[in-house]
Write a protein that holds these residues in place. Structure first.
Motif, PDB file in Angstrom:
ATOM      1  N   GLU A  10       5.483 -10.577   7.236  1.00  0.00           N
ATOM      2  CA  GLU A  10       6.181 -11.480   6.250  1.00  0.00           C
ATOM      3  C   GLU A  10       5.259 -12.777   6.295  1.00  0.00           C
ATOM      4  N   LYS A  11       4.400 -12.875   7.494  1.00  0.00           N
ATOM      5  CA  LYS A  11       3.640 -14.014   7.562  1.00  0.00           C
ATOM      6  C   LYS A  11       2.469 -14.064   6.624  1.00  0.00           C
ATOM      7  N   TYR A  12       2.166 -12.868   5.930  1.00  0.00           N
ATOM      8  CA  TYR A  12       0.908 -12.703   5.047  1.00  0.00           C
ATOM      9  C   TYR A  12       1.384 -12.606   3.730  1.00  0.00           C
ATOM     10  N   HIS A  16      -1.461 -12.975  -1.196  1.00  0.00           N
ATOM     11  CA  HIS A  16      -1.645 -12.275  -2.478  1.00  0.00           C
ATOM     12  C   HIS A  16      -0.500 -12.341  -3.580  1.00  0.00           C
ATOM     13  N   PRO A  17      -0.410 -12.558  -4.614  1.00  0.00           N
ATOM     14  CA  PRO A  17       0.746 -12.300  -5.389  1.00  0.00           C
ATOM     15  C   PRO A  17       1.471 -11.018  -5.153  1.00  0.00           C
ATOM     16  N   LEU A  18       0.894  -9.889  -4.960  1.00  0.00           N
ATOM     17  CA  LEU A  18       1.590  -8.466  -4.778  1.00  0.00           C
ATOM     18  C   LEU A  18       1.904  -8.269  -3.238  1.00  0.00           C
ATOM     19  N   PHE A  19       1.630  -9.043  -2.400  1.00  0.00           N
ATOM     20  CA  PHE A  19       1.742  -8.598  -0.937  1.00  0.00           C
ATOM     21  C   PHE A  19       3.213  -8.736  -0.638  1.00  0.00           C
ATOM     22  N   SER A  20       4.159  -9.655  -1.281  1.00  0.00           N
ATOM     23  CA  SER A  20       5.392  -9.687  -1.023  1.00  0.00           C
ATOM     24  C   SER A  20       6.293  -8.474  -1.693  1.00  0.00           C
ATOM     25  N   TYR A  25       8.753  -2.792  -0.432  1.00  0.00           N
ATOM     26  CA  TYR A  25       8.438  -1.629  -0.621  1.00  0.00           C
ATOM     27  C   TYR A  25       8.477  -0.961   0.758  1.00  0.00           C
ATOM     28  N   ILE A  26       7.559  -1.387   1.574  1.00  0.00           N
ATOM     29  CA  ILE A  26       7.472  -0.974   2.979  1.00  0.00           C
ATOM     30  C   ILE A  26       8.818  -1.143   3.685  1.00  0.00           C
ATOM     31  N   ASN A  27       9.790  -2.039   3.700  1.00  0.00           N
ATOM     32  CA  ASN A  27      10.857  -2.214   4.190  1.00  0.00           C
ATOM     33  C   ASN A  27      11.997  -1.428   3.785  1.00  0.00           C
ATOM     34  N   LEU A  45       0.094  -1.907  -7.949  1.00  0.00           N
ATOM     35  CA  LEU A  45       0.534  -1.437  -6.429  1.00  0.00           C
ATOM     36  C   LEU A  45       0.771   0.067  -6.377  1.00  0.00           C
ATOM     37  N   LYS A  46       0.163   0.867  -5.297  1.00  0.00           N
ATOM     38  CA  LYS A  46       0.331   2.340  -5.490  1.00  0.00           C
ATOM     39  C   LYS A  46       0.455   2.598  -3.970  1.00  0.00           C
ATOM     40  N   SER A  47       1.015   3.950  -3.591  1.00  0.00           N
ATOM     41  CA  SER A  47       0.846   3.979  -2.152  1.00  0.00           C
ATOM     42  C   SER A  47       0.424   5.408  -2.001  1.00  0.00           C
ATOM     43  N   ILE A  48      -0.250   5.532  -0.872  1.00  0.00           N
ATOM     44  CA  ILE A  48      -0.775   7.225  -0.527  1.00  0.00           C
ATOM     45  C   ILE A  48      -0.359   7.257   0.844  1.00  0.00           C
ATOM     46  N   VAL A  49       0.371   8.337   0.936  1.00  0.00           N
ATOM     47  CA  VAL A  49       1.009   8.786   2.483  1.00  0.00           C
ATOM     48  C   VAL A  49       0.177  10.097   2.874  1.00  0.00           C
ATOM     49  N   SER A  50      -0.226  10.095   3.814  1.00  0.00           N
ATOM     50  CA  SER A  50      -0.884  11.340   4.419  1.00  0.00           C
ATOM     51  C   SER A  50      -0.580  11.707   5.926  1.00  0.00           C
ATOM     52  N   THR A  51      -0.455  12.855   6.358  1.00  0.00           N
ATOM     53  CA  THR A  51      -0.342  13.183   7.721  1.00  0.00           C
ATOM     54  C   THR A  51      -1.445  14.363   8.036  1.00  0.00           C
TER      55      THR A  51
END
Length: 149
Positions: A10-12, A16-20, A25-27, A45-51
């Motif tokens: 949250e400190k960050y 950038h306007p999209l960081f919050s 999304y992360i939370n 904003l998009k997310s890529i998840v990989s294992t």
């Protein structure tokens, strides 16, 4: 580049306007349960998840990369992920041309440093950060959030 624990993310948000929105999304996501894939979060904003099993430093550094139009928020969900890093200003050996479709430019330079993220930690790479991710010997589950610059 910024390296920290998710608990401090949250400190960050003011950087950038999209960081919050990315943090929301992360939370709101069960990171342990989310399946591999690509997810549209919102405009810009998009997310890529990989294992995957980590790779050697040599394999990763063969794709030593940076981006012109996106900021990466890379989160280590499970495992230990080591990265190579060097300032783009110090890189002198481009490997091919910039690919605008994939927003990627590769370098043949060597990283000036390495660092490791553990579960629950993240790094923010700006366009000036050339990075080599996924270095490790065991399984790494990660999320990369692409933030339009």
């Amino acid at each position: 580049m910024i390296i920290d624990k998710l608990a401090n993310a949250e400190k960050y948000t003011s950087l950038h306007p999209l960081f919050s929105k990315a943090l929301e999304y992360i939370n709101s996501t069960d990171l342990d349960a989310i399946e591999d894939g690509k997810y549209e979060i919102s405009e810009g904003l998009k997310s890529i998840v990989s294992t995957k099993i980590g790779m050697t430093a040599q394999e990763s550094e063969a794709k030593f990369e940076c981006h012109n139009n996106n900021i990466d928020i890379q989160i280590c969900i499970k495992g230990n992920e080591t990265f190579g890093w060097k300032s783009r200003n110090d890189c002198t050996k481009p490997k091919g041309d910039y690919n605008p479709e994939k927003d990627v430019l590769f370098f043949n330079d060597e990283p000036s440093m390495h660092f490791t993220l553990n579960s629950g930690e993240f790094v923010i790479f700006y366009p000036e950060d050339v990075h080599a991710p996924m270095i490790g010997e065991d399984e790494i589950k990660k999320m990369v959030i692409k933030v339009k610059k």
